[in-house]
Design an enzyme around this catalytic site. Sequence first.
Site, PDB file in Angstrom:
ATOM      1  N   LYS A  28      62.794  94.927  80.180  1.00 42.08           N
ATOM      2  CA  LYS A  28      63.997  94.810  80.652  1.00 42.08           C
ATOM      3  C   LYS A  28      64.652  95.967  81.239  1.00 42.08           C
ATOM      4  O   LYS A  28      64.498  97.152  80.594  1.00 42.08           O
ATOM      5  CB  LYS A  28      64.750  94.382  79.531  1.00 42.08           C
ATOM      6  CG  LYS A  28      66.391  93.754  79.944  1.00 42.08           C
ATOM      7  CD  LYS A  28      67.129  93.222  78.610  1.00 42.08           C
ATOM      8  CE  LYS A  28      68.362  92.486  79.319  1.00 42.08           C
ATOM      9  NZ  LYS A  28      69.186  92.041  77.980  1.00 42.08           N
ATOM     10  N   ARG A  53      79.662  76.685  70.075  1.00 41.83           N
ATOM     11  CA  ARG A  53      78.328  76.217  69.909  1.00 41.83           C
ATOM     12  C   ARG A  53      78.152  75.866  68.210  1.00 41.83           C
ATOM     13  O   ARG A  53      77.172  75.279  67.979  1.00 41.83           O
ATOM     14  CB  ARG A  53      77.295  77.208  70.285  1.00 41.83           C
ATOM     15  CG  ARG A  53      77.313  77.318  71.846  1.00 41.83           C
ATOM     16  CD  ARG A  53      76.497  78.533  72.306  1.00 41.83           C
ATOM     17  NE  ARG A  53      74.886  78.554  71.627  1.00 41.83           N
ATOM     18  CZ  ARG A  53      74.077  78.312  72.620  1.00 41.83           C
ATOM     19  NH1 ARG A  53      74.174  77.683  73.769  1.00 41.83           N
ATOM     20  NH2 ARG A  53      72.835  78.620  72.087  1.00 41.83           N
ATOM     21  N   GLU A 104      74.360  80.922  66.719  1.00 43.38           N
ATOM     22  CA  GLU A 104      75.753  80.949  66.242  1.00 43.38           C
ATOM     23  C   GLU A 104      75.902  79.991  65.243  1.00 43.38           C
ATOM     24  O   GLU A 104      76.720  80.382  64.203  1.00 43.38           O
ATOM     25  CB  GLU A 104      76.748  80.577  67.371  1.00 43.38           C
ATOM     26  CG  GLU A 104      76.780  81.469  68.562  1.00 43.38           C
ATOM     27  CD  GLU A 104      75.526  81.494  69.839  1.00 43.38           C
ATOM     28  OE1 GLU A 104      75.535  81.971  70.674  1.00 43.38           O
ATOM     29  OE2 GLU A 104      74.800  80.414  69.496  1.00 43.38           O
TER      30      GLU A 104
END
Length: 594
Positions: free
Chosen positions: A279, A391, A363
Amino acid sequence: MKGLFEKYIGSVKKVPAHELERFCADIRRFLITNISKTGGHLASNLGVVELTVALHRVFDTSLDRIVFDVGHQCYTHKLLTGRKDGFASLRALGEMSGFPKPSESGHDAFIAGHASTSVSAALGMARARSLLGETYRCVAVLGDGALTGGLAYEGLNDAGQSGEPLIVVLNDNGMSIRKNVGGVARHLARLRLKPQYFKAKRFTHKVLDPLPGGKMVGKAIRRGKAMLKDALIPGSMFSQMGFEYLGPADGHDVKTVAYLLRRAAAMKKPVLIHLVTQKGRGYPFSERNPGAYHGVKQFHIKSGEAVNGEEPSFARCFGEKLVELAEADPRVVAVTAAMQSGCGLDLFAKRFPKRFFDVGIAESHAVTMAAAMAKQGLRPVVALYSTFLQRAYDQIVHDVALQNLPVVFAVSHAGLSGEDGETHHGVFDPLFLSGIPNMTLWAAASFAELGQMLSGALELGTPVAIRYPKGCEGEEIGVLPAGRDATIVTYGMMTHIALEAAELLEQQGVSTGVVKVSSLKPLEDIESLCSGSVFILEDNPGYVCRLIGGVPLNTGDRFIPHGSAEELLTYCGLDAVSIAGTISAALNAGRLYG
């Protein structure tokens, strides 16, 4: 940006193999240069350049369906599908989105702003393809960070046994936004550290292929591959789910990635390709600190520093206050879902590492775990963006509110969140939280008020949600004026705009008062404070207006596009000038509500 980049940007399949590395380097330079001017998602896009180029060399994205998980890593895909000019105004109102958007281009298969959805979506497309007798290919690009979300496993479990020709590309960079946590990250690390399997595979082909009867030997080798892989890469969960597992391989080697994609497409079955990437690759600052360069504002390329520097924010105010409260009460713990920095919890994590819990992009798990913590005597504070809190709606209802447990929800990025657009605006939390029994809902309009609310919520002993915005305008609000002709009822950050609108109306001779609501549930008794016509100003489809009536000034029953905060307020008619104009016109037309 001429030469190789300009020559092949619209025809990536024609890039000579020996030029691929330079072509990808050109793409990185383009991304860094343009994102430094507009802001956007930097590190995630720099990490998938070669992967995206390989996907476009193998597949036809006008027909084949490439589903990006989360979607913020789609910039190279947009470059390769004719949208280069859109980067000059990336994420501005009416311009190119920073996420896949089918309404923007037929090359974008599926909208995605939340994580862990790609496998389910790709499998749905594959099943539609089979039932309708079509032949396009379906690919899910799944980040290892998304593997911390339960929905990813629901999709993988179903896809692996489906028999549908489907490719899952696992982009494994060891990160979601920050470094990944949990058992899945450790499992992937073990897979990366097993080169013995691939050395043995190459050795057997080199020795046995030239021998007489090589085809029969090859069959025996293929039958023995599973045994060899299981011995050297124990417990590959993907194989056990029913996928043909290919990898791990270097995700920055375009030729290798393209080869694996072609091989997977030819297998006509569920295949998972495991690619290891970095990344932030290609920009030293994002390589060293990819979390900090996940989503960036305008920055100086040479120094890596933001153009406007770091400003005070609600997130930082929240984090500092939570540390103060945790110092005084050892029961206070912080829970988040891959949003440590975004929610302002870096200081808490450093000060109280054993009382800080980042569960990854999960979540629902975060909320249920917090409920159990509260049941056993802790005081958990769950910090999530408004858009991600939705969510976990079932867990808020079933696990927290039903038992009336003292969980505090810090609902960050409430209201219009800006350039990330429809998938990230926090406009639904007043509606879905207010309908839950035992839930208290407050809205902070300043840094000081946020601190007071957080302290009060921890003392209340029941479920409390505190909503506050992404923005930085958090100065204390002074005495609110009373008005004869009109009253604006509002809350949160919209209070600042209401005061500006009231001042404009006063200049026009319209006496206008502003009533700030701090508690949305239970809703404060505000009718006695209103005079004249009542206007309800809200940064959502309208919660308070449904309770007390009045002239609605809100986002309406629609999804709001991406754009800067200023652009979106004007778009919705919620900037001070527009509000003053609407109120003036309503009063002149005799639309009086009292």
